[in-house]
Design an enzyme around this catalytic site. Sequence first.
Site, mmCIF file in Angstrom:
data_model
loop_
_atom_site.group_PDB
_atom_site.id
_atom_site.type_symbol
_atom_site.label_atom_id
_atom_site.label_comp_id
_atom_site.label_asym_id
_atom_site.label_seq_id
_atom_site.Cartn_x
_atom_site.Cartn_y
_atom_site.Cartn_z
ATOM 1 N N ASP A 29 38.462 51.502 46.181
ATOM 2 C CA ASP A 29 37.614 50.902 45.156
ATOM 3 C C ASP A 29 37.271 51.753 44.049
ATOM 4 O O ASP A 29 36.788 52.736 44.246
ATOM 5 C CB ASP A 29 36.419 50.295 46.099
ATOM 6 C CG ASP A 29 35.757 49.358 45.088
ATOM 7 O OD1 ASP A 29 36.243 48.543 44.301
ATOM 8 O OD2 ASP A 29 34.501 49.271 45.493
ATOM 9 N N HIS B 85 27.963 48.798 34.556
ATOM 10 C CA HIS B 85 27.260 48.890 35.857
ATOM 11 C C HIS B 85 27.117 50.431 36.280
ATOM 12 O O HIS B 85 26.019 50.752 36.668
ATOM 13 C CB HIS B 85 28.299 48.277 36.904
ATOM 14 C CG HIS B 85 27.877 48.726 38.520
ATOM 15 N ND1 HIS B 85 26.795 47.953 39.140
ATOM 16 C CD2 HIS B 85 28.345 49.342 39.373
ATOM 17 C CE1 HIS B 85 26.777 48.650 40.266
ATOM 18 N NE2 HIS B 85 27.526 49.394 40.468
ATOM 19 N N GLU C 272 28.784 43.070 44.712
ATOM 20 C CA GLU C 272 29.460 43.339 43.718
ATOM 21 C C GLU C 272 30.496 42.632 43.179
ATOM 22 O O GLU C 272 31.442 42.422 43.930
ATOM 23 C CB GLU C 272 29.832 45.062 44.090
ATOM 24 C CG GLU C 272 28.857 45.854 44.355
ATOM 25 C CD GLU C 272 28.977 47.263 44.201
ATOM 26 O OE1 GLU C 272 30.431 47.599 44.159
ATOM 27 O OE2 GLU C 272 28.281 48.168 44.400
ATOM 28 N N GLU D 113 33.524 41.641 41.122
ATOM 29 C CA GLU D 113 34.825 42.677 40.970
ATOM 30 C C GLU D 113 36.089 42.005 40.873
ATOM 31 O O GLU D 113 36.042 40.647 41.408
ATOM 32 C CB GLU D 113 35.291 43.979 41.973
ATOM 33 C CG GLU D 113 34.009 44.840 42.336
ATOM 34 C CD GLU D 113 34.465 45.770 43.144
ATOM 35 O OE1 GLU D 113 35.686 46.399 43.045
ATOM 36 O OE2 GLU D 113 33.266 46.399 43.599
ATOM 37 N N ASP E 13 32.367 42.958 46.887
ATOM 38 C CA ASP E 13 32.247 44.239 47.485
ATOM 39 C C ASP E 13 30.844 44.255 48.139
ATOM 40 O O ASP E 13 30.161 44.968 47.379
ATOM 41 C CB ASP E 13 32.756 45.409 46.721
ATOM 42 C CG ASP E 13 32.753 46.723 47.457
ATOM 43 O OD1 ASP E 13 33.134 46.576 48.486
ATOM 44 O OD2 ASP E 13 32.387 47.817 46.955
ATOM 45 N N ARG F 105 22.682 48.662 50.449
ATOM 46 C CA ARG F 105 22.216 49.848 49.281
ATOM 47 C C ARG F 105 21.230 50.916 50.003
ATOM 48 O O ARG F 105 21.363 51.978 49.854
ATOM 49 C CB ARG F 105 21.361 49.266 48.434
ATOM 50 C CG ARG F 105 22.153 48.177 47.354
ATOM 51 C CD ARG F 105 23.269 48.828 46.935
ATOM 52 N NE ARG F 105 24.116 47.934 45.899
ATOM 53 C CZ ARG F 105 25.057 48.155 45.154
ATOM 54 N NH1 ARG F 105 25.797 49.423 45.341
ATOM 55 N NH2 ARG F 105 25.582 47.494 44.467
ATOM 56 N N GLN G 205 23.541 53.037 52.065
ATOM 57 C CA GLN G 205 24.245 53.935 51.184
ATOM 58 C C GLN G 205 23.265 54.767 50.752
ATOM 59 O O GLN G 205 23.834 55.961 50.479
ATOM 60 C CB GLN G 205 24.779 53.098 50.301
ATOM 61 C CG GLN G 205 25.367 53.729 49.054
ATOM 62 C CD GLN G 205 25.971 52.748 47.969
ATOM 63 O OE1 GLN G 205 25.785 51.644 47.926
ATOM 64 N NE2 GLN G 205 26.806 53.346 47.077
ATOM 65 N N LYS H 231 29.599 50.206 53.069
ATOM 66 C CA LYS H 231 30.855 49.202 52.428
ATOM 67 C C LYS H 231 31.767 48.647 53.502
ATOM 68 O O LYS H 231 32.464 47.703 53.287
ATOM 69 C CB LYS H 231 31.803 50.397 51.456
ATOM 70 C CG LYS H 231 30.579 50.838 50.282
ATOM 71 C CD LYS H 231 30.353 49.778 49.298
ATOM 72 C CE LYS H 231 29.875 50.296 47.929
ATOM 73 N NZ LYS H 231 29.548 49.293 46.945
ATOM 74 N N THR I 252 34.505 42.944 52.927
ATOM 75 C CA THR I 252 34.771 42.815 51.608
ATOM 76 C C THR I 252 35.638 41.551 51.447
ATOM 77 O O THR I 252 36.634 41.111 52.210
ATOM 78 C CB THR I 252 35.924 43.621 50.877
ATOM 79 O OG1 THR I 252 34.981 45.327 51.274
ATOM 80 C CG2 THR I 252 36.148 43.737 49.535
ATOM 81 N N GLU J 93 21.160 46.002 40.014
ATOM 82 C CA GLU J 93 20.972 45.933 38.552
ATOM 83 C C GLU J 93 19.847 45.031 38.088
ATOM 84 O O GLU J 93 19.089 45.406 37.258
ATOM 85 C CB GLU J 93 22.101 45.750 37.711
ATOM 86 C CG GLU J 93 23.455 47.063 38.003
ATOM 87 C CD GLU J 93 24.664 46.641 37.419
ATOM 88 O OE1 GLU J 93 24.942 46.721 36.496
ATOM 89 O OE2 GLU J 93 25.585 46.109 38.257
#
Length: 400
Positions: free
Chosen positions: A103, A110, A179, A181, A213, A217, A220, A233, A237, A346
């Site tokens: 990834d 971002h 996410e 992508e 993805d 958080r 993480q 993660k 996915t 975000e």
Amino acid sequence: MASWLQIPKNSPFSLANIPFGIISAQSASRSHLGVFSQPTLNAFAALGRPVHRQVREYLQNILKADTSYPQVLKENASLQKSVLLPLSQVTNHVPMQIGDYTDFYAGLNHAYNVGVLFRGPENALQPNYKHLPVAYHGRASSVVPSGTGLHRPNGQILTNPTANPKVPAFSPCKKLDIELELAAFISTPNDLGTPVPIDEAEDHIFGLVLMNDWSARDIQAWEYVPLGPFNAKNFGTTITPWVVLIDALEPFRTEGLEPGNRESLLPYLREKRAANAYEIPLDVEITNQGGKPTQISRSNARNLLYSFSQMVAHHTITGCNLNTGDLLGSGTISGTEPHTEGSLLEQTNGKNPLKLADGSERLFLEDGDTVVLRGMAGTEGNYVGFGDCVGTILPAHPLP
């Protein structure tokens, strides 16, 4: 491009597209020979771009209103019945056997937005960011097709970051995120020790899919120092099951956030053409359990700093051998305006909730939420799209 087959004008799978995927159905015939009788697209992908192009053009011809081969399908009612299957009657599968998944972090906006949250605007981007496509190795075994439900992950979470000493708790993730992508599947492999030159890199790419993805958080935040994401993660996915060939996306090529041949890049990453991105509108939608869908974001694939060709060139510059079926994620694709962000982190900063259509609010995802990513380029009747990338959040498994 007119077809004798009735294709809805708003379908992402117009005759201009012709994506490839793996399906199963009780009524489906599996009598095809060679690569098209395999349970994955790896053997077909490995044949290379010239063959992909030839097959796509042949299928387009077969389905055109003025087809050169009317006897193959257009005038063969019995064959139509056995090979033209409604999507509602088939089951989609992950289209390729994925050996490795990498990834990247090529979404400039971002990277800047997240950097501002943690380091402030002056140090938002790390010094290496505009010199190389940053990436981490993900988990291939948990890549799933659209429509697969995913359980909220459990893990270690630092509930009090200011405490000394810092001691984590074990609980279900409380900051589950998305996410937005794109991702590329590798077709032609390279030999161990042999880098892929930038001008040849695109011919090693089979096609693209949409990808979510999913990211925990809070897990993480505790685990990523010093080696980066791991359990935050690896729990899932989601990708769309139809691979859109590079040739189908060629009409939508455009210049990205910065030219792909900018002088700040080392020579091995400079492309001959500046237009190294695609003009593909991308949408994110959330539906809570039993509620109405809410569009929370609208971005565009042109918001990438690096192309997939540059990702392939950089990935292999050490001599790393990519294999047929390897998956390369783009990184989160965000714009610069409000509601163009590709992640909830975000949009909300973990403090400013979004309002959904039913009046409920979200900082991060709740159990029962369904997220839909969409991407479609072109005009009505000639759309080239990926179909929906759908995932629903299921409750966490009971804690051990």
